[in-house]
Motif scaffolding. Structure first.
Motif, short mmCIF file in Angstrom:
data_model
loop_
_atom_site.label_atom_id
_atom_site.label_comp_id
_atom_site.label_asym_id
_atom_site.label_seq_id
_atom_site.Cartn_x
_atom_site.Cartn_y
_atom_site.Cartn_z
N THR A 150 0.84 -1.20 0.00
CA THR A 150 0.00 0.00 0.00
C THR A 150 0.88 1.25 0.00
OG1 THR A 150 -1.82 -1.09 1.16
CG2 THR A 150 -1.73 1.31 1.29
N ASN A 151 0.57 2.17 -0.89
CA ASN A 151 1.23 3.47 -0.93
C ASN A 151 0.49 4.39 0.03
OD1 ASN A 151 2.30 5.97 -1.46
ND2 ASN A 151 2.06 5.86 -3.68
N TRP A 152 1.09 4.63 1.19
CA TRP A 152 0.41 5.39 2.23
C TRP A 152 0.34 6.88 1.93
CZ3 TRP A 152 -2.54 2.73 5.29
CH2 TRP A 152 -2.24 1.38 5.50
N ALA A 153 0.85 7.29 0.76
CA ALA A 153 0.69 8.67 0.31
C ALA A 153 -0.42 8.81 -0.73
CB ALA A 153 2.01 9.20 -0.26
N ASP A 154 -1.01 7.69 -1.13
CA ASP A 154 -2.07 7.69 -2.13
C ASP A 154 -3.42 7.62 -1.43
OD1 ASP A 154 -3.84 7.32 -4.21
OD2 ASP A 154 -2.92 5.49 -4.97
N THR A 156 -6.37 7.63 -2.51
CA THR A 156 -7.43 6.88 -3.17
C THR A 156 -7.39 5.39 -2.85
OG1 THR A 156 -6.14 6.48 -5.20
CG2 THR A 156 -7.44 8.52 -5.08
N THR A 157 -6.21 4.89 -2.44
CA THR A 157 -6.09 3.46 -2.17
C THR A 157 -5.75 3.14 -0.72
OG1 THR A 157 -3.76 3.44 -2.86
CG2 THR A 157 -5.42 2.90 -4.53
N CYS A 158 -5.00 4.02 -0.04
CA CYS A 158 -4.52 3.65 1.30
C CYS A 158 -5.63 3.51 2.32
CB CYS A 158 -3.45 4.64 1.78
SG CYS A 158 -4.07 6.25 2.31
N VAL A 159 -6.80 4.07 2.03
CA VAL A 159 -7.92 4.00 2.98
C VAL A 159 -8.67 2.67 2.89
CG1 VAL A 159 -8.23 6.50 2.87
CG2 VAL A 159 -9.59 5.04 1.36
N LEU A 160 -8.35 1.86 1.88
CA LEU A 160 -9.18 0.70 1.56
C LEU A 160 -8.75 -0.59 2.22
CD1 LEU A 160 -9.51 1.27 -2.31
CD2 LEU A 160 -11.13 1.95 -0.52
N PHE A 161 -7.45 -0.77 2.45
CA PHE A 161 -6.92 -2.11 2.68
C PHE A 161 -6.49 -2.37 4.11
CE2 PHE A 161 -6.04 -1.02 -1.80
CZ PHE A 161 -6.86 -1.96 -2.39
N GLY A 162 -6.64 -3.64 4.51
CA GLY A 162 -6.19 -4.10 5.81
C GLY A 162 -5.55 -5.47 5.67
N ASP A 163 -5.08 -6.00 6.78
CA ASP A 163 -4.36 -7.27 6.80
C ASP A 163 -5.14 -8.32 7.60
OD1 ASP A 163 -2.34 -5.85 5.50
OD2 ASP A 163 -1.27 -5.43 7.37
N GLY A 197 -6.71 -7.05 -16.68
CA GLY A 197 -6.03 -7.16 -15.40
C GLY A 197 -5.28 -5.92 -14.97
N ASP A 198 -4.88 -5.08 -15.94
CA ASP A 198 -4.10 -3.88 -15.60
C ASP A 198 -4.90 -2.85 -14.81
OD1 ASP A 198 -1.81 -4.81 -16.69
OD2 ASP A 198 -1.88 -3.61 -18.52
N MET A 199 -6.22 -3.05 -14.72
CA MET A 199 -7.03 -2.11 -13.94
C MET A 199 -6.78 -2.21 -12.44
SD MET A 199 -10.74 -2.27 -15.81
CE MET A 199 -10.93 -1.87 -17.56
N LEU A 200 -6.21 -3.34 -12.00
CA LEU A 200 -5.92 -3.55 -10.58
C LEU A 200 -4.65 -4.38 -10.48
CD1 LEU A 200 -6.54 -3.52 -7.55
CD2 LEU A 200 -8.16 -5.37 -7.93
N LYS A 201 -3.56 -3.77 -10.04
CA LYS A 201 -2.30 -4.51 -10.09
C LYS A 201 -1.26 -3.92 -9.15
CE LYS A 201 -0.32 -1.79 -13.88
NZ LYS A 201 0.27 -1.83 -15.24
N PHE A 202 -0.25 -4.73 -8.85
CA PHE A 202 1.05 -4.27 -8.39
C PHE A 202 2.05 -5.29 -8.91
CE2 PHE A 202 -1.06 -6.40 -4.77
CZ PHE A 202 -0.18 -7.43 -4.47
N GLU A 219 6.65 3.46 -7.71
CA GLU A 219 5.21 3.33 -7.48
C GLU A 219 4.64 2.01 -7.98
OE1 GLU A 219 3.06 6.68 -8.95
OE2 GLU A 219 3.78 8.03 -7.37
N ASN A 220 5.31 1.36 -8.93
CA ASN A 220 4.75 0.09 -9.42
C ASN A 220 4.85 -1.04 -8.40
OD1 ASN A 220 7.44 -0.69 -9.57
ND2 ASN A 220 7.38 -1.26 -11.74
N HIS A 221 5.55 -0.79 -7.31
CA HIS A 221 5.59 -1.77 -6.22
C HIS A 221 4.27 -1.79 -5.46
CE1 HIS A 221 7.39 -4.05 -2.85
NE2 HIS A 221 6.73 -3.23 -2.06
N PHE A 222 3.50 -0.72 -5.56
CA PHE A 222 2.30 -0.56 -4.75
C PHE A 222 1.03 -0.75 -5.57
CE2 PHE A 222 5.61 2.20 -2.88
CZ PHE A 222 5.78 1.53 -1.68
N ILE A 223 -0.07 -0.96 -4.87
CA ILE A 223 -1.36 -1.20 -5.52
C ILE A 223 -1.77 0.02 -6.34
CG2 ILE A 223 -3.82 -1.61 -5.13
CD1 ILE A 223 -2.93 -2.89 -2.41
N SER A 224 -2.13 -0.24 -7.59
CA SER A 224 -2.77 0.80 -8.42
C SER A 224 -4.11 0.25 -8.89
CB SER A 224 -1.89 1.18 -9.61
OG SER A 224 -1.80 0.13 -10.54
#
Length: 336
Positions: A150-154, A156-163, A197-202, A219-224
């Motif tokens: 997770t890119n904690w500076a993004d 749009t995505t950092c609010v979505l995910f948990g472990d 598949g490119d719509m959701l990837k890392f 940035e390609n290391h993180f969820i887009s």
């Protein structure tokens, strides 16, 4: 025609990390607000792995709970299958690491990756194994540590995910110790479409985007994610595969006791129920507590529904999942 051994869920368990990250906490990290996150996603908080806490550590606790629920020991297992897109390592696989942490060896242990649909794919894998070898005892895990991607500076995505991780122990219907849960898997349907598949990837660190020694993480290391498009495909495909499995088994939505769908976004969950004509009280939601835990959302919800006595005798459960790939699937389970 040979008789095919039916698969039965004998035990369930889940585990999430201790640390809780609330929407208020996220307000300190990025430009967002509790109201914005809650309104758009339904998420209030999520659990985040501690430094040094690997997926196998979380999966171990879920596995122990599922084994206890099934009144079984780790050495009773014949197979260990971990569904994840965030393994401990590329090699060895997380299933082998988990096997060692369970204190056993000699099992068939491997990972699969179908992203958020991973646990539903794992159900199909376990069914196939048990149909071939009815004496099998299969531990399936769905788990991810998405905070590591997770890119904690993004915002749009950092609010979505948990472990988190969830586990189930499956056996053949004839392999009955007279104890534990009995959730007979009636059917599963799986599908995918790799063209989008490119719509959701890392992919950073994979063979298509390898790192060299000293390479800076990009940035390609993180969820887009293309959120709106993913939203549309998730609803369309989960509704379609759910209706297909109901029709194939000649089951009405009125017969469904509970729906457990991938916990990604409250709007998606609510839309699925409405499009299938299933009332809100029969649609399970725990998204607000955990966020999107990827392959873990379905088994965590299963284990919680059991704890809440919502999977009682004669309950008919409909499962629907959607994930990166794109992958999607559905299952019907009758509890006895």
């Amino acid at each position: 025609m040979p008789v095919i051994e039916q698969s039965v869920i004998r035990g369930l368990g889940f585990h999430v990390p201790e640390r809780i990250l609330t929407n208020k906490d996220l307000e300190e990290l990025v430009e967002t607000s509790d109201e914005w996150i809650t309104t758009r996603t339904g998420i209030k908080e999520r659990h985040i792995a501690a430094e040094g806490e690997a997926l196998s550590d979380i999966a171990l606790q879920a596995a122990k709970k599922a084994l206890a629920d099934a009144h079984m020991e780790a050495d009773d297992l014949t197979h260990i299958i971990v569904a994840t897109c965030t393994p401990d390592s590329y090699c060895p696989n997380t299933a082998c690491i988990l096997e060692h942490k369970l204190g056993v060896s000699g099992k068939i242990a491997f990972d699969i990756n179908a992203a958020c649909t991973g646990f539903t794919y794992n159900l199909e894998m376990a069914r196939s194994i048990i149909a071939l070898r009815p004496d099998s005892v299969v531990l399936i895990i769905g788990g991810d540590i998405l905070s590591s991607r997770t890119n904690w500076a993004d915002r749009t995505t950092c609010v979505l995910f948990g472990d988190g991780a969830g586990a189930a122990v499956l056996t053949g219907a004839s392999n009955d110790n007279g104890k534990g849960l009995k959730g007979r898997i009636l059917d599963t349907i799986l599908s995918s479409d790799g063209s989008i598949g490119d719509m959701l990837k890392f992919n950073g660190g994979g063979s298509s985007a390898p790192y060299s020694l000293g390479h800076v993480v990009t940035e390609n290391h993180f969820i887009s994610m293309q959120g709106r498009e993913v939203f549309k495909h998730a609803i369309r495909n989960m509704v379609a595969v759910s209706q297909e499995i109901l029709d194939r088994n000649k089951v009405s939505t009125d017969d469904v006791s509970l729906v457990i769908t991938h916990q990604a976004n409250l709007r998606i969950i609510e839309s699925l129920g409405k499009k299938l004509g299933i009332t809100d009280e029969r649609v399970f939601v725990n998204l607000h507590k955990y966020g999107n835990t990827s392959a873990a959302t379905i088994p965590i919800a299963l284990a919680e529904a059991r704890e809440q006595n919502r999977l009682t005798k004669d309950s008919l459960l409909l499962v629907a999942a959607f994930g990166g790939g794109f992958t999607w699937g559905s299952a019907l389970v009758r509890f006895e």
